[in-house]
Design a protein around this motif. Structure first.
Motif, PDB file in Angstrom:
ATOM      1  N   GLY A   1       0.895  -1.311  -0.015  1.00  0.00           N
ATOM      2  CA  GLY A   1      -0.157  -0.068  -0.115  1.00  0.00           C
ATOM      3  C   GLY A   1       0.763   1.264   0.048  1.00  0.00           C
ATOM      4  O   GLY A   1       0.259   2.440   0.026  1.00  0.00           O
TER       5      GLY A   1
ATOM      6  N   GLN B   1      -6.116   1.404  -8.188  1.00  0.00           N
ATOM      7  CA  GLN B   1      -6.168   0.781  -7.000  1.00  0.00           C
ATOM      8  C   GLN B   1      -7.449   1.466  -6.400  1.00  0.00           C
ATOM      9  O   GLN B   1      -8.014   2.522  -6.577  1.00  0.00           O
ATOM     10  N   ARG B   2      -7.775   0.559  -5.350  1.00  0.00           N
ATOM     11  CA  ARG B   2      -9.077   1.108  -4.296  1.00  0.00           C
ATOM     12  C   ARG B   2     -10.200   1.203  -5.033  1.00  0.00           C
ATOM     13  O   ARG B   2     -11.164   2.274  -4.843  1.00  0.00           O
TER      14      ARG B   2
END
Length: 280
Positions: free
Chosen positions: A102, A139-140
């Motif tokens: 992350g 991402q996310r």
């Protein structure tokens, strides 16, 4: 002391719960010299502004000097690079395992909205200009998009904060201002973080289309039990004249109709909004 203007960035970001609970865009600002604290106000009009968030440190905000195309999701993007002009900011390379955990995350301004990206390698290629490579895209739950020259890149660190907005702000074009003498800017807030994530693993086997649900509530560690692959989904088929009206199903599969050229699937959230489409 006399301070210059503030570079203010308001981001309708994907799901990033580490920046606090509640609903509101992420806000970052940069100024040189930094005035110690920046009080950001927002409202429906110039004469109806109220405090939305306080920023106590400058963010790392850069702009692309070269365009960048959309990249893949679920694997490393080794083809694209982000060339970023960032006066006063620094970037650092990190090992692959740190990135996969992350680190080195940023928000990139693209044609598809604010995309959460990560990078493995950072190289200084000119004064105040960095090349970021070894990218993780989308991402996310965000979607990779094309980023033009001048697109903004904001590092996700403690300098970024979440603004607090009332319910009347959703779907409205708000006025934002960092200082009373700064030129106001407008930004639409549609709560992109509240949208369901795009589904993954679309496949067709034995005339059956199936997929896998994704979301912020799905465990990131393989040591955790596998999340239940269930929900409400909208499914549309292109029979040769474009996608027709979608059907709603409560299972992660549907029969592939004869003559269909392609299909698209999106999850429907608890608030009734349909997430971003995935196409096969």
């Amino acid at each position: 002391p006399v301070f210059g203007g503030v570079d203010l960035v308001v981001m309708d970001a994907p799901s990033l719960p580490e920046f606090g609970e509640g609903v509101g865009p992420l806000v970052a600002a940069w100024a040189d010299p930094w005035p110690g604290e920046v009080v950001v106000s927002a409202g429906l009009a110039d004469d109806a502004l109220s405090e939305a968030v306080r920023l106590d440190r400058p963010a790392v905000i850069g702009r692309l000097t070269e365009a960048c195309g959309a990249g893949p999701v679920g694997r490393w993007d080794r083809a694209n690079a982000l060339d970023v002009y960032c006066p006063g900011g620094e970037f650092a390379s990190l090992p692959e395992d740190r990135v996969l955990s992350g680190s080195n995350a940023a928000l990139l301004e693209t044609a598809a909205g604010w995309e959460c990206v990560q990078f493995e390698q950072a190289d200084l290629i000119a004064p105040d200009t960095w090349r970021l490579t070894g990218l993780l895209r989308g991402q996310r739950g965000s979607v990779p998009g094309d980023a033009a020259i001048g697109a903004r890149l904001v590092m996700l660190d403690a300098a970024v904060a979440r603004a607090r907005l009332g319910g009347e702000a959703y779907g409205a074009e708000l006025v934002w201002q960092a200082r009373a003498d700064d030129i106001p800017q407008t930004a639409m807030f549609e709560d992109r973080a509240g949208l369901p994530w795009p589904v993954a693993h679309l496949r067709v086997r034995a005339d059956q289309l199936s997929w896998t649900r994704r979301g912020s509530d799905v465990p990131e560690s393989w040591a955790m039990p596998e999340a239940e692959n269930a929900g409400r989904f909208a499914v549309g088929f292109d029979m040769g004249a474009g996608f027709g009206d979608p059907v709603v199903v409560n299972v992660p599969f549907v029969e592939w109709p004869v003559g269909a050229a392609s299909a698209r699937v999106a999850e429907i959230g608890p608030d009734g909004r349909t997430g971003l489409w995935a196409v096969i």
